[in-house]
Motif scaffolding. Structure first.
Motif, mmCIF file in Angstrom:
data_model
loop_
_atom_site.group_PDB
_atom_site.id
_atom_site.type_symbol
_atom_site.label_atom_id
_atom_site.label_comp_id
_atom_site.label_asym_id
_atom_site.label_seq_id
_atom_site.Cartn_x
_atom_site.Cartn_y
_atom_site.Cartn_z
ATOM 1 N N GLU A 322 0.822 -1.228 -0.154
ATOM 2 C CA GLU A 322 0.038 0.279 0.147
ATOM 3 C C GLU A 322 0.851 1.381 0.121
ATOM 4 O O GLU A 322 0.453 2.173 -0.886
ATOM 5 C CB GLU A 322 -0.864 0.076 0.845
ATOM 6 N N GLN A 323 2.052 1.208 0.469
ATOM 7 C CA GLN A 323 2.960 2.694 1.012
ATOM 8 C C GLN A 323 3.630 2.445 -0.606
ATOM 9 O O GLN A 323 3.563 3.829 -1.223
ATOM 10 C CB GLN A 323 3.656 2.739 2.164
ATOM 11 N N ASP A 324 4.077 2.057 -0.914
ATOM 12 C CA ASP A 324 5.120 1.896 -2.305
ATOM 13 C C ASP A 324 4.372 1.776 -3.530
ATOM 14 O O ASP A 324 5.448 2.458 -4.511
ATOM 15 C CB ASP A 324 5.710 0.378 -2.467
ATOM 16 N N PHE A 325 3.520 0.900 -4.064
ATOM 17 C CA PHE A 325 2.615 1.393 -4.717
ATOM 18 C C PHE A 325 0.951 1.847 -4.951
ATOM 19 O O PHE A 325 0.439 1.507 -5.839
ATOM 20 C CB PHE A 325 2.791 -0.106 -5.348
ATOM 21 N N ASN A 326 0.787 2.250 -3.459
ATOM 22 C CA ASN A 326 -0.333 2.653 -3.706
ATOM 23 C C ASN A 326 -2.014 1.166 -4.058
ATOM 24 O O ASN A 326 -2.415 2.007 -4.537
ATOM 25 C CB ASN A 326 -1.080 3.782 -4.515
ATOM 26 N N TYR A 327 -1.416 0.524 -3.187
ATOM 27 C CA TYR A 327 -2.122 -0.902 -4.275
ATOM 28 C C TYR A 327 -2.982 -0.674 -2.854
ATOM 29 O O TYR A 327 -3.153 -1.077 -1.345
ATOM 30 C CB TYR A 327 -1.066 -1.492 -3.877
ATOM 31 N N GLN A 328 -4.591 -0.614 -3.452
ATOM 32 C CA GLN A 328 -6.337 -0.225 -3.207
ATOM 33 C C GLN A 328 -6.646 -1.961 -3.771
ATOM 34 O O GLN A 328 -7.399 -1.479 -4.782
ATOM 35 C CB GLN A 328 -6.651 0.525 -3.818
ATOM 36 N N PRO A 329 -7.358 -2.926 -3.589
ATOM 37 C CA PRO A 329 -7.784 -4.080 -3.698
ATOM 38 C C PRO A 329 -9.559 -3.476 -3.045
ATOM 39 O O PRO A 329 -10.029 -2.794 -2.882
ATOM 40 C CB PRO A 329 -7.962 -5.233 -3.105
#
Length: 350
Positions: A322-329
């Motif tokens: 989430e922090q490194d790639f703004n990954y949000q399922p």
């Protein structure tokens, strides 16, 4: 940008290769199309991606009629000679390695298959990447590496030294092998520990696939540990989104890495590990209820104790991704299962 995607007749690789082709990368997909599960489903995926499967010959490229920048080669990654030829011929810029012998329980009865594909095959990938000085290797690890680790949610910064299946051990081995190449050759490698991935075109050896088939056909389903096991079910579109983001950002060395207090997820070499999941675990019994709702029929449940090789819970700590790639399922269980059931009925003409 030329990218090799392995396992493109498989579930995740099928989606990743097409997404990369849509993004205008030059994609080469490989897969051995083994018979671990129904090869008709694997050929069906290839056909859906625009390939004439009647044209497939071992080690010969065939191009998609939907994506002119996407070619497929039927090739076994455990074949050292053919893999050497592949890398020499194409000089890839990046590799997304998703091919593997999958399955926890299958590894108990067929251990040698895992040594060939997951160890020898992975070594061939590493050697190929080294030979062309790859910009980034992203490879599939698994949440099963956490094994007996009882610290939840599972964090890549925790130790994962006690796998409970040979499949898990082979995936942990991949992480260690990748680190050695990152250290020796300054080769950027990123391992993704996948949590339970589901969706249309999924694997028929997975529980949700078997459950859907059984419920629709009024057959009983085996529910282990009374359905109390938890899984971090993640919809395929969310997984693909994460993989694409990670591929575009090569791993870097951690300048603050301390060998006296080593961090398992990073290194003084360009090496990273990430969990990729949903970080919202669902009990197996609730997952079955979502299937029942989408199908419109109750399951006949055969309640059983825990199986050898299974873990009680998988819960992904997604902080790093989430922090490194703004990954949000974005896909919840009800929506994802509804899409899967719609595909299942359509594909099997039910």
């Amino acid at each position: 940008m030329k990218i090799l995607v392995t396992g493109t007749a498989g579930f995740i690789g099928f989606y990743v290769a097409q997404k990369l082709a849509e993004l205008q990368y030059e994609v080469v997909g490989v897969d051995s199309i083994n018979n671990y599960y129904d090869i008709n489903l694997k050929y069906g995926r290839l056909q859906a991606a625009g390939f004439d499967t009647g044209e497939l010959k071992d080690n010969q490229p065939v191009c998609s009629k939907i994506y002119p920048n996407y070619c497929f080669i039927k090739l076994d990654i455990a074949d050292r000679v053919q893999m050497e030829h592949l890398f020499a011929n194409y000089q890839f810029d990046m590799v997304c390695h998703l091919a593997a012998q999958a399955g926890v329980r299958y590894s108990i009865t067929n251990p040698h298959d895992y040594a060939l594909s997951n160890l020898s095959g992975f070594l061939n990938i590493l050697e190929g990447c080294r030979s062309v000085q790859i910009r980034h290797l992203v490879y599939a690890s698994s949440s099963s590496v956490y094994g007996l680790n009882g610290n939840a949610p599972f964090s890549v910064h925790h130790r994962a030294d006690h796998p409970v299946s040979l499949y898990a051990a082979s995936k942990k081995s991949n992480e260690m092998m990748a680190h050695s190449y990152s250290h020796l050759y300054q080769m950027p490698t990123t391992g993704l520990r996948f949590f339970t991935v589901y969706g249309p075109w999924g694997r028929p050896d997975m529980a949700y696939f078997k459950f859907a088939d059984a419920i629709i056909n009024n057959q009983p389903i085996d529910v282990y540990n009374n359905g109390e096991m938890q899984r971090d079910f993640t919809y395929i579109d969310d997984i693909v989104q994460g993989i694409i983001k990670v591929l575009a950002k090569p791993a870097e060395a951690n300048a603050n890495w301390d060998r006296l207090h080593p961090d398992s997820a990073t290194s003084s070499a360009p090496y990273r590990l990430y969990n990729i999941g949903n970080s919202s675990p669902v009990t197996l019994i609730n997952f079955i209820e979502a299937l029942e709702s989408a199908i419109g029929k109750k399951a006949i449940k055969n309640m059983l104790p825990m199986q050898a090789g299974d873990v009680l819970s998988t819960d992904a700590d997604m902080t790093d991704l989430e922090q490194d790639f703004n990954y949000q399922p974005k896909t919840d269980i009800k929506e994802g299962i509804s899409k899967f059931v719609h595909w299942f009925r359509e594909y099997y003409q039910i």
